[in-house]
Design a protein around this motif. Structure first.
Motif, short mmCIF file in Angstrom:
data_model
loop_
_atom_site.label_atom_id
_atom_site.label_comp_id
_atom_site.label_asym_id
_atom_site.label_seq_id
_atom_site.Cartn_x
_atom_site.Cartn_y
_atom_site.Cartn_z
N LEU A 1 -6.86 -5.83 74.02
CA LEU A 1 -6.75 -7.24 73.65
C LEU A 1 -7.79 -8.01 74.43
O LEU A 1 -7.87 -7.88 75.66
CB LEU A 1 -5.35 -7.75 73.98
N GLN A 2 -8.58 -8.79 73.73
CA GLN A 2 -9.54 -9.66 74.40
C GLN A 2 -8.98 -11.07 74.36
O GLN A 2 -8.69 -11.61 73.29
CB GLN A 2 -10.90 -9.59 73.74
N ARG B 1 -1.84 -4.40 80.67
CA ARG B 1 -2.44 -4.01 81.94
C ARG B 1 -3.87 -4.53 81.91
O ARG B 1 -4.59 -4.35 80.93
CB ARG B 1 -2.39 -2.50 82.07
N GLU B 2 -4.27 -5.21 82.99
CA GLU B 2 -5.63 -5.73 83.04
C GLU B 2 -6.63 -4.58 83.01
O GLU B 2 -6.50 -3.61 83.75
CB GLU B 2 -5.84 -6.58 84.29
N ALA B 3 -7.63 -4.70 82.13
CA ALA B 3 -8.62 -3.63 81.97
C ALA B 3 -10.04 -4.14 82.19
O ALA B 3 -11.00 -3.45 81.87
CB ALA B 3 -8.49 -3.01 80.58
N TRP C 1 -7.41 -6.72 78.15
CA TRP C 1 -6.09 -6.20 78.51
C TRP C 1 -5.82 -4.93 77.73
O TRP C 1 -6.05 -4.88 76.52
CB TRP C 1 -5.01 -7.24 78.20
N ALA C 2 -5.34 -3.91 78.40
CA ALA C 2 -4.89 -2.68 77.73
C ALA C 2 -3.46 -2.92 77.26
O ALA C 2 -2.62 -3.39 78.02
CB ALA C 2 -4.95 -1.50 78.68
N VAL C 3 -3.21 -2.63 76.01
CA VAL C 3 -1.89 -2.86 75.40
C VAL C 3 -1.29 -1.52 75.02
O VAL C 3 -1.97 -0.66 74.46
CB VAL C 3 -2.02 -3.74 74.14
N SER C 4 -0.01 -1.34 75.34
CA SER C 4 0.71 -0.15 74.88
C SER C 4 2.14 -0.53 74.51
O SER C 4 2.77 -1.33 75.20
CB SER C 4 0.71 0.95 75.96
N ALA C 5 2.59 0.04 73.43
CA ALA C 5 3.95 -0.23 72.95
C ALA C 5 4.57 1.08 72.49
O ALA C 5 4.14 1.66 71.49
CB ALA C 5 3.92 -1.24 71.82
#
Length: 115
Positions: free
Chosen positions: A17-18, A41-43, A48-52
């Motif tokens: 996610l930007q 999680r900040e990348a 941002w790194a997104v995981s679901a």
């Protein structure tokens, strides 16, 4: 705010996610109900790194459409097809998506014209 999907692996939908700032709440919905809150999680700066982790209830026979939502905005959609799916199921799903898109277009036009 833009989301780039990396797909699904081992039942987890991931992507990046930007955004200038961390979103307050990022969730995955299925049939209008929130099924899971996505982890962020900040990348990097503005990334941002997104995981679901997808619950088993949405990984089932048939066609299932999931939406990644922040607030009232849909960032991305994911369609899962599992098991034996009849052609009629796919046609019904496409018809439903078209109807929802037409509704969104009408509402957007109404809001854009101030009506």
């Amino acid at each position: 705010m833009t989301f780039e999907s990396h797909g699904v692996s081992a039942g987890c939908w991931t992507g990046t996610l930007q955004s200038d700032r961390r979103p307050a709440s990022l969730s995955v919905t299925h049939r209008g109900a929130v099924v899971v809150q996505a982890a962020l999680r900040e990348a990097g700066p503005g990334v941002w790194a997104v995981s679901a982790g997808l619950p088993p209830s949405v990984i089932d026979n048939g066609v299932h459409s999931l939406l990644l939502v922040v607030g009232d905005s849909v960032l991305a959609s994911l369609t899962l097809v599992a098991g034996t799916v009849a052609g009629d199921d796919l046609l019904a799903e496409v018809a439903q998506l078209r109807a929802e898109l037409d509704l969104l277009k009408r509402e957007f036009r109404r809001l854009a014209t101030g009506g």
